[in-house]
Motif scaffolding. Structure first.
Motif, PDB file in Angstrom:
ATOM      1  N   TYR A 196     155.577  49.587  35.587  1.00 14.54           N
ATOM      2  CA  TYR A 196     156.531  49.465  36.689  1.00 14.54           C
ATOM      3  C   TYR A 196     157.908  49.884  36.205  1.00 14.54           C
ATOM      4  O   TYR A 196     158.479  49.286  35.303  1.00 14.54           O
ATOM      5  CB  TYR A 196     156.586  48.042  37.241  1.00 14.54           C
ATOM      6  CG  TYR A 196     157.561  47.906  38.383  1.00 14.54           C
ATOM      7  CD1 TYR A 196     157.293  48.502  39.609  1.00 14.54           C
ATOM      8  CD2 TYR A 196     158.753  47.228  38.235  1.00 14.54           C
ATOM      9  CE1 TYR A 196     158.184  48.421  40.654  1.00 14.54           C
ATOM     10  CE2 TYR A 196     159.657  47.127  39.288  1.00 14.54           C
ATOM     11  CZ  TYR A 196     159.369  47.724  40.494  1.00 14.54           C
ATOM     12  OH  TYR A 196     160.263  47.644  41.527  1.00 14.54           O
ATOM     13  N   ALA A 231     161.256  50.591  38.245  1.00 13.16           N
ATOM     14  CA  ALA A 231     161.769  50.440  39.608  1.00 13.16           C
ATOM     15  C   ALA A 231     162.148  51.783  40.209  1.00 13.16           C
ATOM     16  O   ALA A 231     162.799  52.576  39.559  1.00 13.16           O
ATOM     17  CB  ALA A 231     162.960  49.492  39.612  1.00 13.16           C
ATOM     18  N   PRO A 232     161.737  52.059  41.398  1.00 12.48           N
ATOM     19  CA  PRO A 232     160.926  51.283  42.322  1.00 12.48           C
ATOM     20  C   PRO A 232     159.465  51.737  42.367  1.00 12.48           C
ATOM     21  O   PRO A 232     158.788  51.557  43.368  1.00 12.48           O
ATOM     22  CB  PRO A 232     161.607  51.555  43.654  1.00 12.48           C
ATOM     23  CG  PRO A 232     161.997  53.004  43.543  1.00 12.48           C
ATOM     24  CD  PRO A 232     162.369  53.195  42.082  1.00 12.48           C
ATOM     25  N   GLU A 281     159.502  47.918  46.334  1.00 13.39           N
ATOM     26  CA  GLU A 281     160.796  47.365  45.963  1.00 13.39           C
ATOM     27  C   GLU A 281     160.814  45.887  46.308  1.00 13.39           C
ATOM     28  O   GLU A 281     159.940  45.395  47.027  1.00 13.39           O
ATOM     29  CB  GLU A 281     161.931  48.111  46.657  1.00 13.39           C
ATOM     30  CG  GLU A 281     161.826  48.172  48.146  1.00 13.39           C
ATOM     31  CD  GLU A 281     162.942  48.992  48.766  1.00 13.39           C
ATOM     32  OE1 GLU A 281     162.999  49.018  49.994  1.00 13.39           O
ATOM     33  OE2 GLU A 281     163.753  49.599  48.050  1.00 13.39           O
ATOM     34  N   ASP A 282     161.783  45.195  45.771  1.00 16.17           N
ATOM     35  CA  ASP A 282     161.924  43.758  45.965  1.00 16.17           C
ATOM     36  C   ASP A 282     160.692  43.001  45.499  1.00 16.17           C
ATOM     37  O   ASP A 282     160.157  42.144  46.200  1.00 16.17           O
ATOM     38  CB  ASP A 282     162.228  43.422  47.433  1.00 16.17           C
ATOM     39  CG  ASP A 282     163.597  43.922  47.857  1.00 16.17           C
ATOM     40  OD1 ASP A 282     164.490  43.988  46.994  1.00 16.17           O
ATOM     41  OD2 ASP A 282     163.759  44.239  49.047  1.00 16.17           O
ATOM     42  N   TYR A 316     155.434  53.322  45.773  1.00 14.73           N
ATOM     43  CA  TYR A 316     156.832  52.940  45.933  1.00 14.73           C
ATOM     44  C   TYR A 316     156.862  51.494  46.412  1.00 14.73           C
ATOM     45  O   TYR A 316     156.387  51.178  47.508  1.00 14.73           O
ATOM     46  CB  TYR A 316     157.508  53.850  46.963  1.00 14.73           C
ATOM     47  CG  TYR A 316     158.960  53.518  47.200  1.00 14.73           C
ATOM     48  CD1 TYR A 316     159.944  54.048  46.380  1.00 14.73           C
ATOM     49  CD2 TYR A 316     159.336  52.665  48.228  1.00 14.73           C
ATOM     50  CE1 TYR A 316     161.275  53.752  46.585  1.00 14.73           C
ATOM     51  CE2 TYR A 316     160.663  52.362  48.441  1.00 14.73           C
ATOM     52  CZ  TYR A 316     161.631  52.901  47.618  1.00 14.73           C
ATOM     53  OH  TYR A 316     162.947  52.595  47.820  1.00 14.73           O
TER      54      TYR A 316
END
Length: 149
Positions: free
Chosen positions: A70, A72-73, A112-113, A110
Motif C-alpha cells: 500500500y 497511498a492511495p 483512500e481513507d 485506488y
C-alpha cells in the motif's frame, strides 16, 4: 462461365478460413504463456460501514509468491508464478517435452481513507482475502446558532 455461388460468398468463405487458420495458430499451447501474462485474476470487492473486503482468486499461488503493498492511495496485489513441467521418456532418459511458464499478475486499486496499519490478509485454497479497515473519521457535531444579541 459463371459460378452458381452468389457474388461475394466465395470471398467470405476464404476470409473465414483465413481467420480460422489464424485462430488455430494462436490457440496453440505454445502461445499459452504469452496469452496468460496479459490476463488478470478475478477480484470481488465489498464495502461495509467499517471496512473494504477484497477476495482475489489466485489458484496455484503460495503466500511466498504474493506481495501486497500500500502506497497511498494505491493498494497493489502482485502474484508471480513460476511453473515448470516436463515429460521424459523413462527408458532412454531423453527429454521429450519440457515447458516453463512464468507470469506476473498485478492489480492496483485506488483506495483512500483507510487504516493501512491494520490491513489483514489471509490465503486459503487459492482465495486471497483482505480486510481493509476504513480510517475512522471524527463524528461531526451540530453547531447551535446563537442569537445575534
Amino acid at each position: 462461365m459463371f459460378d452458381l455461388v452468389p457474388f461475394g460468398k466465395r470471398r467470405e468463405e476464404s476470409w473465414g478460413q483465413l481467420m480460422k487458420s489464424f485462430n488455430d495458430v494462436f490457440n496453440d499451447e505454445f502461445f499459452a504463456p504469452l496469452k496468460s501474462s496479459t490476463l488478470s485474476f478475478k477480484t470481488d470487492i465489498r464495502e461495509t460501514d467499517h471496512a473494504y473486503l477484497v477476495e482475489a482468486e489466485l489458484p496455484g499461488f503460495t503466500k511466498e509468491n504474493i506481495d501486497i503493498d500500500y502506497a497511498a492511495p494505491y493498494l497493489t496485489i502482485k502474484a508471480v508464478h513460476h511453473e515448470e513441467t516436463s515429460a521424459e521418456d523413462e527408458s532412454k532418459s531423453q527429454v521429450v517435452r519440457k515447458e516453463r511458464r512464468h507470469g506476473e499478475y498485478v492489480r492496483r486499486f485506488y483506495v483512500e481513507d483507510i487504516d493501512a496499519d491494520h490491513i489483514q490478509a489471509s490465503l486459503k485454497d487459492g482465495l486471497l482475502k483482505l480486510d481493509i479497515p476504513k480510517r475512522q473519521r471524527p463524528e461531526g457535531r451540530r453547531i447551535e446558532i446563537q442569537s445575534g444579541e
